[in-house]
Design a protein around this motif. Structure first.
Motif, PDB file in Angstrom:
ATOM      1  N   ASP A  33       0.831  -1.204   0.000  1.00  0.00           N
ATOM      2  CA  ASP A  33       0.000   0.000   0.000  1.00  0.00           C
ATOM      3  C   ASP A  33       0.871   1.263   0.000  1.00  0.00           C
ATOM      4  N   LYS A  34       1.936   1.245   0.816  1.00  0.00           N
ATOM      5  CA  LYS A  34       2.856   2.383   0.836  1.00  0.00           C
ATOM      6  C   LYS A  34       3.509   2.586  -0.537  1.00  0.00           C
ATOM      7  N   ARG A  35       3.929   1.482  -1.129  1.00  0.00           N
ATOM      8  CA  ARG A  35       4.573   1.548  -2.449  1.00  0.00           C
ATOM      9  C   ARG A  35       3.596   2.079  -3.489  1.00  0.00           C
ATOM     10  N   ILE A  36       2.349   1.644  -3.438  1.00  0.00           N
ATOM     11  CA  ILE A  36       1.322   2.116  -4.383  1.00  0.00           C
ATOM     12  C   ILE A  36       1.105   3.616  -4.214  1.00  0.00           C
ATOM     13  N   LYS A  37       1.047   4.102  -2.953  1.00  0.00           N
ATOM     14  CA  LYS A  37       0.860   5.537  -2.711  1.00  0.00           C
ATOM     15  C   LYS A  37       2.038   6.341  -3.260  1.00  0.00           C
ATOM     16  N   GLU A  38       3.259   5.823  -3.067  1.00  0.00           N
ATOM     17  CA  GLU A  38       4.446   6.507  -3.602  1.00  0.00           C
ATOM     18  C   GLU A  38       4.390   6.595  -5.122  1.00  0.00           C
ATOM     19  N   LEU A  39       4.005   5.481  -5.754  1.00  0.00           N
ATOM     20  CA  LEU A  39       3.935   5.461  -7.217  1.00  0.00           C
ATOM     21  C   LEU A  39       2.838   6.379  -7.732  1.00  0.00           C
ATOM     22  N   GLU A  40       1.695   6.420  -7.042  1.00  0.00           N
ATOM     23  CA  GLU A  40       0.620   7.321  -7.449  1.00  0.00           C
ATOM     24  C   GLU A  40       1.063   8.777  -7.331  1.00  0.00           C
ATOM     25  N   GLN A  41       1.807   9.081  -6.261  1.00  0.00           N
ATOM     26  CA  GLN A  41       2.313  10.446  -6.081  1.00  0.00           C
ATOM     27  C   GLN A  41       3.303  10.785  -7.203  1.00  0.00           C
ATOM     28  N   GLN A  42       4.153   9.833  -7.569  1.00  0.00           N
ATOM     29  CA  GLN A  42       5.124  10.050  -8.647  1.00  0.00           C
ATOM     30  C   GLN A  42       4.408  10.269  -9.982  1.00  0.00           C
ATOM     31  N   VAL A  43       3.350   9.484 -10.241  1.00  0.00           N
ATOM     32  CA  VAL A  43       2.579   9.637 -11.477  1.00  0.00           C
ATOM     33  C   VAL A  43       1.911  11.012 -11.515  1.00  0.00           C
ATOM     34  N   ALA A  44       1.405  11.461 -10.377  1.00  0.00           N
ATOM     35  CA  ALA A  44       0.758  12.773 -10.329  1.00  0.00           C
ATOM     36  C   ALA A  44       1.776  13.883 -10.629  1.00  0.00           C
ATOM     37  N   GLU A  45       2.980  13.778 -10.046  1.00  0.00           N
ATOM     38  CA  GLU A  45       4.016  14.783 -10.310  1.00  0.00           C
ATOM     39  C   GLU A  45       4.424  14.783 -11.782  1.00  0.00           C
ATOM     40  N   LEU A  46       4.573  13.612 -12.357  1.00  0.00           N
ATOM     41  CA  LEU A  46       4.950  13.522 -13.765  1.00  0.00           C
ATOM     42  C   LEU A  46       3.845  14.071 -14.665  1.00  0.00           C
ATOM     43  N   ASN A  47       2.584  13.830 -14.311  1.00  0.00           N
ATOM     44  CA  ASN A  47       1.481  14.386 -15.094  1.00  0.00           C
ATOM     45  C   ASN A  47       1.483  15.907 -15.027  1.00  0.00           C
ATOM     46  N   GLU A  48       1.810  16.470 -13.851  1.00  0.00           N
ATOM     47  CA  GLU A  48       1.914  17.922 -13.733  1.00  0.00           C
ATOM     48  C   GLU A  48       3.029  18.473 -14.625  1.00  0.00           C
ATOM     49  N   ARG A  49       4.173  17.799 -14.630  1.00  0.00           N
ATOM     50  CA  ARG A  49       5.285  18.223 -15.482  1.00  0.00           C
ATOM     51  C   ARG A  49       4.893  18.186 -16.952  1.00  0.00           C
ATOM     52  N   ILE A  50       4.227  17.112 -17.349  1.00  0.00           N
ATOM     53  CA  ILE A  50       3.811  16.981 -18.755  1.00  0.00           C
ATOM     54  C   ILE A  50       2.838  18.096 -19.115  1.00  0.00           C
ATOM     55  N   ALA A  51       1.891  18.379 -18.231  1.00  0.00           N
ATOM     56  CA  ALA A  51       0.921  19.447 -18.502  1.00  0.00           C
ATOM     57  C   ALA A  51       1.623  20.792 -18.610  1.00  0.00           C
ATOM     58  N   PHE A  52       2.582  21.053 -17.728  1.00  0.00           N
ATOM     59  CA  PHE A  52       3.318  22.317 -17.757  1.00  0.00           C
ATOM     60  C   PHE A  52       4.104  22.454 -19.057  1.00  0.00           C
ATOM     61  N   LEU A  53       4.810  21.399 -19.424  1.00  0.00           N
ATOM     62  CA  LEU A  53       5.640  21.475 -20.629  1.00  0.00           C
ATOM     63  C   LEU A  53       4.795  21.574 -21.899  1.00  0.00           C
ATOM     64  N   THR A  54       3.672  20.869 -21.958  1.00  0.00           N
ATOM     65  CA  THR A  54       2.819  20.998 -23.144  1.00  0.00           C
ATOM     66  C   THR A  54       2.196  22.381 -23.222  1.00  0.00           C
ATOM     67  N   SER A  55       1.865  22.976 -22.061  1.00  0.00           N
ATOM     68  CA  SER A  55       1.326  24.342 -22.113  1.00  0.00           C
ATOM     69  C   SER A  55       2.407  25.321 -22.563  1.00  0.00           C
TER      70      SER A  55
END
Length: 163
Positions: free
Chosen positions: A19-41
């Motif tokens: 569960d801890k590992r899943i939460k870490e990975l979800e947080q990492q995916v969220a950060e990467l999605n933010e980066r992608i959104a920023f760079l595409t904008s």
């Protein structure tokens, strides 16, 4: 019974770790999605350069209004004086004083066999003083001046007015 409790405890610990590992990975995916959104904008989004909207009757920019606006802006700005300076222009003198260097003369003359006109086979005659090309050669701890004297030839028969 002890084995089953122990097995249940290890499974709970494994699930907690997962569960801890899943939460870490979800947080990492969220950060990467933010980066992608920023760079595409940044890449495809609106740019900061904006043009003023023209009215329907005023489709062409008026150049005189722009000049007046610019002159008003320059009048409001402060005057700054910059001290001028003079720069010395260096002469590009590539001549070397060769008066104190020993001279080696190399003569470049045509051999007697080749000293004939290729068209009429008459003997070539030297017409002018040789061309002199100077070359300074640096030998470690020594300088030598090499003068190349090259003879200039012409055919007396081919150079006549009627030929």
């Amino acid at each position: 019974m002890y084995n089953s409790i122990h097995a249940y405890g290890t499974k709970v610990n494994e699930m907690d770790e997962k569960d801890k590992r899943i939460k870490e990975l979800e947080q990492q995916v969220a950060e990467l999605n933010e980066r992608i959104a920023f760079l595409t904008s940044k890449l495809f989004g609106k740019k900061t350069e904006k043009t003023r909207r023209l009215q329907e009757d005023d489709r062409q920019l008026d150049l005189f209004d722009l000049e007046e606006e610019q002159s008003e802006k320059t009048e409001d700005s402060k005057e700054v004086s910059v001290k001028s300076y003079t720069k010395k222009i260096r002469k590009k003198n590539r001549k070397i004083d060769t008066s104190k260097i020993p001279v080696e003369i190399v003569n470049h003359a045509m051999p007697d066999e080749k000293c004939s006109c290729p068209e009429c086979h008459a003997r070539l005659v030297q017409v002018a003083n040789p061309k002199i090309r100077e070359e300074v050669k640096f030998v470690p701890a020594k300088l030598r001046l090499i003068e190349h004297h090259q003879a200039v030839y012409k055919c007396p028969e081919c150079s006549s007015d009627d030929h």
